[in-house]
Scaffold this motif. Sequence first.
Motif, PDB file in Angstrom:
ATOM      1  N   TYR A  81       0.878  -1.172   0.000  1.00 50.87           N
ATOM      2  CA  TYR A  81       0.000   0.000   0.000  1.00 50.87           C
ATOM      3  C   TYR A  81       0.916   1.223   0.000  1.00 50.87           C
ATOM      4  O   TYR A  81       1.222   1.771   1.056  1.00 50.87           O
ATOM      5  CB  TYR A  81      -0.888  -0.018   1.238  1.00 50.87           C
ATOM      6  N   LYS A  84       0.628   6.460   1.383  1.00 50.16           N
ATOM      7  CA  LYS A  84      -0.443   6.579   2.357  1.00 50.16           C
ATOM      8  C   LYS A  84      -0.710   8.040   2.717  1.00 50.16           C
ATOM      9  O   LYS A  84       0.119   8.918   2.505  1.00 50.16           O
ATOM     10  CB  LYS A  84      -0.095   5.805   3.631  1.00 50.16           C
ATOM     11  N   ASN A 105       0.734  -6.003  -6.734  1.00 52.63           N
ATOM     12  CA  ASN A 105      -0.664  -6.312  -6.411  1.00 52.63           C
ATOM     13  C   ASN A 105      -1.459  -6.887  -7.576  1.00 52.63           C
ATOM     14  O   ASN A 105      -2.471  -7.552  -7.351  1.00 52.63           O
ATOM     15  CB  ASN A 105      -1.374  -5.053  -5.903  1.00 52.63           C
ATOM     16  N   SER A 146      -6.298   7.773  -2.504  1.00 56.17           N
ATOM     17  CA  SER A 146      -5.820   6.381  -2.534  1.00 56.17           C
ATOM     18  C   SER A 146      -5.968   5.724  -3.897  1.00 56.17           C
ATOM     19  O   SER A 146      -6.178   4.508  -3.993  1.00 56.17           O
ATOM     20  CB  SER A 146      -6.549   5.538  -1.482  1.00 56.17           C
ATOM     21  N   TYR A 149      -3.500   2.636  -4.688  1.00 57.24           N
ATOM     22  CA  TYR A 149      -3.884   1.360  -4.087  1.00 57.24           C
ATOM     23  C   TYR A 149      -5.203   0.860  -4.656  1.00 57.24           C
ATOM     24  O   TYR A 149      -5.338  -0.305  -5.004  1.00 57.24           O
ATOM     25  CB  TYR A 149      -3.996   1.525  -2.573  1.00 57.24           C
ATOM     26  N   MET A 186      -0.726  -2.097   7.795  1.00 55.47           N
ATOM     27  CA  MET A 186      -1.389  -1.464   6.665  1.00 55.47           C
ATOM     28  C   MET A 186      -2.726  -0.848   7.077  1.00 55.47           C
ATOM     29  O   MET A 186      -3.053   0.278   6.710  1.00 55.47           O
ATOM     30  CB  MET A 186      -1.628  -2.481   5.536  1.00 55.47           C
TER      31      MET A 186
END
Length: 227
Positions: A81, A84, A105, A146, A149, A186
């Motif tokens: 991730y 952030k 991912n 975000s 992600y 996370m």
Amino acid sequence: MPTVLITGASRGIGLELVRQYRADDWEVIATCRDPDAAPDLQGSGAEVHALDVTDDAALAALGRTLAGRTIDVLINNAGIYPLKGPQGAFGDIPVEPWMEALRTNVIAPWKVAETFIGNLEKAQRPVLATISSKMGSIADASSPGSVVYRSSKTGVNMVIKGLSLELEARGVICLALHPGWVKTDMGGPNALITTQQSATGLREVIAGASMADTGTFRSYDGAPIPW
């Protein structure tokens, strides 16, 4: 004794999955980038291998090491991730962290599946489960932020759907799973559930899945999640 392979198992949900499967007398093959820095994993009773899922050569080498062994459940848990908090705001997103998120991912779960498909095919009811996130749901997206992600988890959902179509004839059940908002490094301290609750639910969903569920996106409590 059934066997599960879990990537990204040094901490958090991955480590708890290792512990719970071992407690139920499963043979557990666990991977992480640096086993020497993962004492809890080393002491879990699992068979531990070093693996960076984005390293094609390392993945191929582990495939050769495990060749011929049956894997009943494969859990793609390794993930990152990046960017952030206030990082990654519109107008200021660096490219490389985004590419790293896509490599780890999105692409890696597909390559892991390609590497161990022979092992899964030896099982009577093979399950290929990938830890996604509700943050990857396009239907659920209602606020900015975000995007790095989120887009990686949306991407891996498509990967799982694609794998379900590719592997249906081989009898492999493919699942995209939301682990909940979990109290991990996370998820942070304000998350809603523990790793124990998440892992318990994930295992129940995996254990209860059939080919009728392949290619679906579900929460750790079994509830369907819109794409």
